[in-house]
Design a protein around this motif. Structure first.
Motif, PDB file in Angstrom:
ATOM      1  N   PRO A   1     -37.038  94.653   3.961  1.00 50.88           N
ATOM      2  CA  PRO A   1     -37.160  95.967   4.606  1.00 50.88           C
ATOM      3  C   PRO A   1     -36.353  96.065   5.899  1.00 50.88           C
ATOM      4  O   PRO A   1     -36.067  95.055   6.548  1.00 50.88           O
ATOM      5  N   TRP A   2     -36.024  97.313   6.242  1.00 50.28           N
ATOM      6  CA  TRP A   2     -35.413  97.573   7.541  1.00 50.28           C
ATOM      7  C   TRP A   2     -36.435  97.248   8.622  1.00 50.28           C
ATOM      8  O   TRP A   2     -37.633  97.473   8.447  1.00 50.28           O
ATOM      9  N   SER A   3     -35.940  96.781   9.753  1.00 49.58           N
ATOM     10  CA  SER A   3     -36.817  96.490  10.888  1.00 49.58           C
ATOM     11  C   SER A   3     -37.069  97.765  11.690  1.00 49.58           C
ATOM     12  O   SER A   3     -36.367  98.772  11.547  1.00 49.58           O
ATOM     13  N   GLU A   4     -38.060  97.706  12.554  1.00 51.72           N
ATOM     14  CA  GLU A   4     -38.329  98.825  13.459  1.00 51.72           C
ATOM     15  C   GLU A   4     -37.098  99.118  14.315  1.00 51.72           C
ATOM     16  O   GLU A   4     -36.777 100.280  14.585  1.00 51.72           O
ATOM     17  N   GLY A   5     -36.387  98.066  14.701  1.00 48.96           N
ATOM     18  CA  GLY A   5     -35.175  98.238  15.514  1.00 48.96           C
ATOM     19  C   GLY A   5     -34.109  99.057  14.805  1.00 48.96           C
ATOM     20  O   GLY A   5     -33.416  99.865  15.438  1.00 48.96           O
ATOM     21  N   ILE A   6     -33.968  98.871  13.507  1.00 44.65           N
ATOM     22  CA  ILE A   6     -32.978  99.650  12.751  1.00 44.65           C
ATOM     23  C   ILE A   6     -33.351 101.132  12.781  1.00 44.65           C
ATOM     24  O   ILE A   6     -32.493 101.993  13.003  1.00 44.65           O
ATOM     25  N   PHE A   7     -34.632 101.434  12.579  1.00 43.55           N
ATOM     26  CA  PHE A   7     -35.056 102.833  12.631  1.00 43.55           C
ATOM     27  C   PHE A   7     -34.835 103.415  14.031  1.00 43.55           C
ATOM     28  O   PHE A   7     -34.375 104.549  14.168  1.00 43.55           O
ATOM     29  N   LYS A   8     -35.129 102.646  15.051  1.00 42.08           N
ATOM     30  CA  LYS A   8     -34.919 103.132  16.420  1.00 42.08           C
ATOM     31  C   LYS A   8     -33.439 103.370  16.690  1.00 42.08           C
ATOM     32  O   LYS A   8     -33.071 104.318  17.387  1.00 42.08           O
ATOM     33  N   ASP A   9     -32.579 102.512  16.130  1.00 41.95           N
ATOM     34  CA  ASP A   9     -31.129 102.734  16.264  1.00 41.95           C
ATOM     35  C   ASP A   9     -30.726 104.051  15.595  1.00 41.95           C
ATOM     36  O   ASP A   9     -29.858 104.764  16.097  1.00 41.95           O
ATOM     37  N   CYS A  10     -31.347 104.379  14.468  1.00 44.62           N
ATOM     38  CA  CYS A  10     -31.049 105.646  13.790  1.00 44.62           C
ATOM     39  C   CYS A  10     -31.417 106.831  14.679  1.00 44.62           C
ATOM     40  O   CYS A  10     -30.706 107.838  14.699  1.00 44.62           O
ATOM     41  N   PHE A  11     -32.520 106.724  15.422  1.00 47.78           N
ATOM     42  CA  PHE A  11     -32.894 107.793  16.349  1.00 47.78           C
ATOM     43  C   PHE A  11     -31.860 107.960  17.455  1.00 47.78           C
ATOM     44  O   PHE A  11     -31.587 109.060  17.903  1.00 47.78           O
ATOM     45  N   ARG A  12     -31.298 106.838  17.907  1.00 42.05           N
ATOM     46  CA  ARG A  12     -30.363 106.871  19.047  1.00 42.05           C
ATOM     47  C   ARG A  12     -28.951 107.319  18.666  1.00 42.05           C
ATOM     48  O   ARG A  12     -28.205 107.784  19.506  1.00 42.05           O
ATOM     49  N   THR A  13     -28.587 107.139  17.405  1.00 41.28           N
ATOM     50  CA  THR A  13     -27.224 107.446  16.970  1.00 41.28           C
ATOM     51  C   THR A  13     -27.132 108.931  16.624  1.00 41.28           C
ATOM     52  O   THR A  13     -27.854 109.413  15.758  1.00 41.28           O
ATOM     53  N   MET A  14     -26.239 109.635  17.295  1.00 43.73           N
ATOM     54  CA  MET A  14     -26.161 111.094  17.163  1.00 43.73           C
ATOM     55  C   MET A  14     -25.814 111.569  15.752  1.00 43.73           C
ATOM     56  O   MET A  14     -26.199 112.664  15.368  1.00 43.73           O
ATOM     57  N   THR A  15     -25.125 110.767  14.960  1.00 41.49           N
ATOM     58  CA  THR A  15     -24.727 111.217  13.624  1.00 41.49           C
ATOM     59  C   THR A  15     -25.815 110.994  12.576  1.00 41.49           C
ATOM     60  O   THR A  15     -25.682 111.461  11.452  1.00 41.49           O
ATOM     61  N   TYR A  16     -26.882 110.284  12.928  1.00 35.75           N
ATOM     62  CA  TYR A  16     -27.982 110.033  12.002  1.00 35.75           C
ATOM     63  C   TYR A  16     -29.076 111.077  12.207  1.00 35.75           C
ATOM     64  O   TYR A  16     -29.397 111.433  13.328  1.00 35.75           O
ATOM     65  N   THR A  17     -29.660 111.525  11.101  1.00 40.35           N
ATOM     66  CA  THR A  17     -30.802 112.432  11.163  1.00 40.35           C
ATOM     67  C   THR A  17     -31.861 111.881  10.220  1.00 40.35           C
ATOM     68  O   THR A  17     -31.568 111.515   9.083  1.00 40.35           O
ATOM     69  N   CYS A  18     -33.098 111.818  10.720  1.00 39.04           N
ATOM     70  CA  CYS A  18     -34.202 111.207   9.993  1.00 39.04           C
ATOM     71  C   CYS A  18     -35.299 112.243   9.759  1.00 39.04           C
ATOM     72  O   CYS A  18     -35.632 113.010  10.660  1.00 39.04           O
ATOM     73  N   TRP A  19     -35.884 112.236   8.558  1.00 41.82           N
ATOM     74  CA  TRP A  19     -36.976 113.140   8.211  1.00 41.82           C
ATOM     75  C   TRP A  19     -38.108 112.361   7.567  1.00 41.82           C
ATOM     76  O   TRP A  19     -37.893 111.286   7.012  1.00 41.82           O
ATOM     77  N   VAL A  20     -39.291 112.961   7.608  1.00 41.39           N
ATOM     78  CA  VAL A  20     -40.418 112.467   6.820  1.00 41.39           C
ATOM     79  C   VAL A  20     -40.850 113.582   5.884  1.00 41.39           C
ATOM     80  O   VAL A  20     -40.637 114.762   6.148  1.00 41.39           O
ATOM     81  N   CYS A  21     -41.462 113.176   4.784  1.00 43.14           N
ATOM     82  CA  CYS A  21     -42.040 114.106   3.818  1.00 43.14           C
ATOM     83  C   CYS A  21     -43.549 113.938   3.908  1.00 43.14           C
ATOM     84  O   CYS A  21     -44.057 112.826   3.775  1.00 43.14           O
ATOM     85  N   GLU A  22     -44.238 115.052   4.157  1.00 40.15           N
ATOM     86  CA  GLU A  22     -45.690 115.024   4.307  1.00 40.15           C
ATOM     87  C   GLU A  22     -46.362 115.706   3.127  1.00 40.15           C
ATOM     88  O   GLU A  22     -45.876 116.726   2.639  1.00 40.15           O
ATOM     89  N   ALA A  23     -47.502 115.149   2.721  1.00 39.25           N
ATOM     90  CA  ALA A  23     -48.347 115.785   1.703  1.00 39.25           C
ATOM     91  C   ALA A  23     -49.143 116.900   2.384  1.00 39.25           C
ATOM     92  O   ALA A  23     -49.094 117.066   3.604  1.00 39.25           O
ATOM     93  N   ALA A  24     -49.888 117.651   1.592  1.00 41.15           N
ATOM     94  CA  ALA A  24     -50.677 118.768   2.119  1.00 41.15           C
ATOM     95  C   ALA A  24     -51.675 118.320   3.179  1.00 41.15           C
ATOM     96  O   ALA A  24     -52.021 119.091   4.071  1.00 41.15           O
ATOM     97  N   ASP A  25     -52.110 117.055   3.122  1.00 40.17           N
ATOM     98  CA  ASP A  25     -53.086 116.550   4.105  1.00 40.17           C
ATOM     99  C   ASP A  25     -52.419 115.952   5.345  1.00 40.17           C
ATOM    100  O   ASP A  25     -53.066 115.266   6.125  1.00 40.17           O
TER     101      ASP A  25
END
Length: 184
Positions: free
Chosen positions: A59-83
């Motif tokens: 798996p990707w580490s937490e650091g990789i996800f944090k790098d995605c937040f910091r990099t201007m060309t990356y955009t991250c989304w989550v998909c939520e259920a009704a709850d």
């Protein structure tokens, strides 16, 4: 605070009829239709990391996800259920007229219920006004994803040798592309 802002946004685009029918006639509304996609924030990382660990041996580490937040060309989304539970996430990189899907991952309990397709469709629409082509790589050992990409119009363009870490060394990646600019 982020949760409050997301709930406020959802209230503004709330579909009362869909919610009513989902509660009164649960079989009348597809669970995919009740899912929402929103921008990922740091508060989501615990849920995202759990999904990442459930789906990948490496798996990707937490650091990789944090790098995605910091990099201007990356955009991250989550998909939520009704709850409001996070059932998946997706990440895209858009630069120089090209988009690259970095990751689409769905909690195993919600796979084959439309979350992956919903996120893929969202990424394609997001990239459409920002890029001419969209690319991605997928493991040959992931036939469900390969089928989804083909059904969504992606075409195979090659192989990246030894791209992914695997139990017994490395695994190739199948490369796909989708033209976002309509052919005349």
């Amino acid at each position: 605070m982020w949760k409050l802002l997301h709930k406020l946004k959802d209230a503004l685009i709330y579909d009362a009829d869909r919610e009513f029918y989902a509660k009164v006639f649960p079989d009348s509304v597809d669970s995919k239709d009740l899912m929402r996609i929103r921008k990922m924030d740091h508060a989501d990382l615990t849920s995202v990391l759990k999904i990442e660990e459930l789906n990948y041996e490496f798996p990707w580490s937490e650091g990789i996800f944090k790098d995605c937040f910091r990099t201007m060309t990356y955009t991250c989304w989550v998909c939520e259920a009704a709850d409001d539970s996070i059932v998946g996430y997706c990440i895209i990189n858009v630069a120089a007229g090209e988009a690259h899907i970095m990751n689409i991952s769905v909690n195993p309990l919600f796979q084959r219920q439309g979350a992956g397709r919903k996120m893929l469709e969202h990424l394609i629409e997001y990239a459409r006004s920002r890029a001419e082509k969209i690319f991605l790589e997928v493991r040959p050992s992931n036939p469900g994803a390969i089928n989804l990409y083909r059904k969504s119009g992606f075409r195979e363009i090659g192989t990246r040798k030894n791209y992914y870490p695997a139990k017994n060394g490395r695994e190739d990646a199948i490369m796909f592309e989708l033209d976002l600019v309509p052919m005349l």
